[in-house]
Design an enzyme around this catalytic site. Structure first.
Site, PDB file in Angstrom:
ATOM      1  N   SER A  16       0.826  -1.201   0.000  1.00  0.00           N
ATOM      2  CA  SER A  16       0.000   0.000   0.000  1.00  0.00           C
ATOM      3  C   SER A  16       0.866   1.259   0.000  1.00  0.00           C
ATOM      4  CB  SER A  16      -0.975  -0.036   1.187  1.00  0.00           C
ATOM      5  OG  SER A  16      -1.981   0.932   1.076  1.00  0.00           O
ATOM      6  N   ASP A  76     -10.412  -3.536  -5.467  1.00  0.00           N
ATOM      7  CA  ASP A  76      -9.891  -2.764  -4.337  1.00  0.00           C
ATOM      8  C   ASP A  76     -10.732  -1.508  -4.162  1.00  0.00           C
ATOM      9  OD1 ASP A  76      -8.454  -1.156  -2.561  1.00  0.00           O
ATOM     10  OD2 ASP A  76      -6.505  -1.778  -3.348  1.00  0.00           O
ATOM     11  N   HIS A 110      -8.351  -4.657  -0.697  1.00  0.00           N
ATOM     12  CA  HIS A 110      -7.128  -3.930  -0.370  1.00  0.00           C
ATOM     13  C   HIS A 110      -6.324  -4.731   0.638  1.00  0.00           C
ATOM     14  CE1 HIS A 110      -4.623  -0.339  -0.395  1.00  0.00           C
ATOM     15  NE2 HIS A 110      -4.480  -0.510   0.906  1.00  0.00           N
TER      16      HIS A 110
END
Length: 427
Positions: free
Chosen positions: A209, A347, A378
């Site tokens: 991320s 996501d 995610h």
């Protein structure tokens, strides 16, 4: 009268049964839609240039061409995958043992990372270290990091995991600054420590991320940063904060709600270091003020927090400038080591428009491959049969499988220097 009463009572149960049936049908319809049960399972979409490296990777990494099958009941919902990752990280998470290292930065900040030694010999017999940058406000004690580290150790990798500055609740800040969206200072210090301490080791760079943005920016900032780096893997990053900020304020796919939750968590972390960041003794050293503290209390989005607090740690005059300079977008084209960019099509945090960035890059550069499974949310990517997910995720396996393949590729291909590799990549 008796006859009409009988007719009425005989019709009422039928009416009620019809209402019940309609209600059940409506609930089932909502469940099917919300859980995305009609969505097919398929192998991930791969975007890459045809090259010897790409052909070797596809041959050596079965997960790239194998169907990703999430848990049957809920695994096709990106929201549930994301929520489960956010709430519990992983199931039956192990507890790998590591040593915490402390590094003093030039501005007085204390960077920390955890070092985990391999628990078996690597498949190539080489010394390989994974340098890992977690997601926003995360650290080595998060369950998804622990699960991945344990798996990597078992596959013969040493792991160094950065603890984002200010993220660990038991580590106090030693300067009026904490981690930001694209600051690579602490990650660079960790990498330099590993290179110096283990002069024979080669590096696999991994970012999750926000960590994906940091590691890609770090590698692209300098050619020297790519020395002794075998490859880089970025999972679920958004590539450009400037392009993402508008989509992150939209309500479709509940992104605005996720934004609020993440902002609330960031506020708690910042306020836990309030004395160091906003105290009277640091105001002369820092541009933060009581007005910024007041705005922080009322902030409901990450963008507001970035504008009122985070950009000021590095002296940016505007949020636009901060996002432009700190995103890895402008650095991706200067990365010459093999680069794997992984996203999930469902996501809820990363808008589909942002995926044009890795797609365009992988269509242009031979060292880049973009992997896009239909499901995973995610940082979820859970696997399992029907209801209960397995401890290891598809993501954990893919990163290690790709790293193993790259290590094998480096061992079998004709030897050449880092400079020659960079020159050939540029050509």
């Amino acid at each position: 009268l008796k006859m009409s009463a009988i007719l009425e009572t005989s019709e009422l149960p039928a009416v009620f049964d019809g209402v019940k049936l309609a209600a059940v049908a409506a609930v089932l319809y909502v469940i099917v839609r919300c859980l995305n049960l009609k969505s097919p399972t398929a192998p991930p979409e791969l975007i890459y240039q045809d090259s010897a490296l790409a052909r070797f990777l596809i041959k050596s990494c079965p997960l790239l061409t194998k169907e990703y099958i999430p848990p049957l009941i809920w695994g096709k919902s990106g929201h549930i995958q994301t929520a489960l990752y956010g709430k519990m990280g992983r199931v039956r998470s192990p507890h790998p043992y590591g040593l915490r290292k402390y590094l003093t930065m030039p501005d007085g900040a204390t960077a920390t990372f955890d070092l985990f030694e391999p628990r078996s010999e690597h498949c190539t017999g080489e010394d390989v270290t994974m340098v890992i940058c977690p997601g926003i406000a995360n650290h080595s004690e998060k369950q998804y990091i622990r699960t991945f580290v344990d798996y990597a150790q078992k596959n013969g990798y040493r792991c160094a995991v950065l603890n984002h500055l200010g993220a660990l609740p038991n580590i106090e800040l030693t300067s009026p600054r904490m981690f930001t969206y694209g600051c690579t200072w602490e990650f660079g210090a960790m990498v330099n420590y590993i290179k110096k301490t283990y002069p024979q080791t080669q590096l696999v760079v991994v970012g999750f991320s926000l960590g994906g943005n940091i590691v890609c920016k770090y590698l692209g900032e300098s050619q020297a940063n790519q020395e002794r780096v075998l490859c880089c893997v970025s999972v679920c990053q958004g590539y450009s904060a400037l392009r993402a900020q508008e989509t992150f304020m939209q309500w479709d796919h509940c992104r605005r709600f996720y934004n609020f939750l993440m902002a609330d968590n960031m506020k708690k972390i910042i306020l836990s270091h309030r004395q160091v960041l906003f105290g009277d003794n640091v105001k002369k050293l820092q541009s933060l003020s009581d007005a910024d503290l007041s705005k922080l209390y009322t902030a409901t989005s990450l963008m507001q927090i970035d504008d009122n607090v985070m950009r000021k740690f590095h002296g940016y005059s505007s949020l636009k400038e901060y996002y432009e300079k700190e995103s890895c977008l402008q650095y991706l084209h200067t990365i010459y080591v093999p680069l794997l960019l992984v996203n999930a099509a469902d996501d809820p945090l990363v808008h589909e428009s942002l995926l044009s960035i890795p797609r365009a890059l992988s269509e242009k550069k031979e060292n880049v491959m973009h992997v896009l499974p239909l499901h995973g949310g995610h940082l979820g990517f859970f696997e399992g049969s029907v209801l209960f997910p397995e401890p290891l995720t598809w993501m954990d396996k893919l990163v290690v499988q790709y790293a193993n393949a790259i290590c094998q590729w480096e061992k079998t291909k004709p030897h050449c220097s880092d400079a020659e590799q960079a020159m050939s990549a540029q050509e």
